[in-house]
Design an enzyme around this catalytic site. Structure first.
Site, mmCIF file in Angstrom:
data_model
loop_
_atom_site.group_PDB
_atom_site.id
_atom_site.type_symbol
_atom_site.label_atom_id
_atom_site.label_comp_id
_atom_site.label_asym_id
_atom_site.label_seq_id
_atom_site.Cartn_x
_atom_site.Cartn_y
_atom_site.Cartn_z
ATOM 1 N N ASP A 1 0.840 -1.257 0.054
ATOM 2 C CA ASP A 1 0.059 0.076 0.006
ATOM 3 C C ASP A 1 0.821 1.274 -0.084
ATOM 4 O O ASP A 1 2.000 1.138 0.566
ATOM 5 C CB ASP A 1 -0.958 0.117 1.245
HETATM 6 N N1 URA Z 1 -1.380 -5.972 3.864
HETATM 7 C C1 URA Z 1 -1.757 -4.474 3.667
HETATM 8 O O1 URA Z 1 -2.673 -4.257 4.452
HETATM 9 N N2 URA Z 1 -1.084 -3.811 3.008
HETATM 10 C C2 URA Z 1 0.057 -4.014 2.415
HETATM 11 O O2 URA Z 1 0.618 -3.180 1.854
HETATM 12 C C3 URA Z 1 0.520 -5.426 2.414
HETATM 13 C C4 URA Z 1 -0.168 -6.447 3.161
#
Ligand code: URA
Length: 229
Positions: free
Chosen positions: A101
């Site tokens: 993310d």
């Molecule tokens: N889980 C999440 O919530 N975000 C990420 O970037 C990776 C795993």
């Protein structure tokens, strides 16, 4: 990469046939006949077999230390992308093997080898991903137990697979999951009534983020790192 391996990847020759061609003096590297199968080549080397230029480029593999604010997308109208961090030719041929993310940091793998990235991201392979997680509220034992066991996520029929959770202090923990569902870690902690406020990926399978890479830096993977997957 070794010359015999490269030859067997870009031609129909097997590894042993490639070695025979090389020993017979039929392969030249940057204009020089090379008879050592272990001779190292990289993506800048020009290789001829007899008079034929072998122009399929070598596959490329990188680890990136993703900083906050950069998106794991090939294009984005308003944010910097991971591919823009990489000062490489033909960026459009590269893709990301497992996204993070925008507000998460840590290890991201980038390659142009689709079969390799499939081995990392395919749900059937159960490749573990380890995250350092910071929570808004102290982790309760019941929350940790539920995460370890596997929990249902909103709008999904299957619960998450069992996860490894190691508590580091009240709000910090190390978590290993073997799936890559959308926003999975954040949704897992939301499902037990907590909230992720920091997320950093330390490793993918046995490959850990190189600690010498500052956020925003990257490097090519070594041959043995590529062969882990
Ligand atoms: N889980 C999440 O919530 N975000 C990420 O970037 C990776 C795993």
């Amino acid at each position: 990469m070794r010359l015999d391996r490269y030859l067997s990847q870009v031609t129909e020759l097997s590894r042993s046939e490639s070695r025979q061609m090389i020993r017979a003096g039929r392969v030249s590297v940057d204009g020089l006949a090379i008879t050592q199968p272990a001779h190292q080549v990289d993506s800048t080397t020009q290789i001829h077999l007899d008079d034929r230029l072998l122009d399929r480029p070598l596959p490329r593999y990188y680890m990136v230390h993703k900083p906050v604010g950069v998106v794991c997308a090939t294009r984005d109208p308003s944010h910097r992308t991971i591919l823009e961090l990489l000062d490489l030719s033909r960026p459009e041929t590269l893709h990301i093997a497992g996204r993070l993310d925008i507000d998460a940091t840590g290890l991201v793998l980038v390659t142009d080898d689709g079969r390799w990235s499939h081995r990392i991201t395919s749900p059937g392979r159960s490749c573990g991903k380890t995250y350092l997680v910071a929570l808004k509220h102290p982790l309760k034992e019941a929350q940790a137990a539920a995460i370890r066991q596997g929990i249902p996520l909103r709008n999904e029929s299957k619960p998450t697979r069992p996860a490894e959770l190691q508590q580091l202090d009240e709000t910090q923990l190390r978590l290993t999951i073997t799936e890559g569902r959308y926003h999975q870690v954040k949704r897992m902690f939301a499902a037990v009534g907590n909230r992720v406020v920091g997320l950093h990926r330390q490793s993918i399978g046995p490959l850990s983020l190189d600690e010498s890479l500052a956020a925003g830096d990257y490097r090519a993977l070594t041959q043995s790192e590529i062969e882990i997957f």
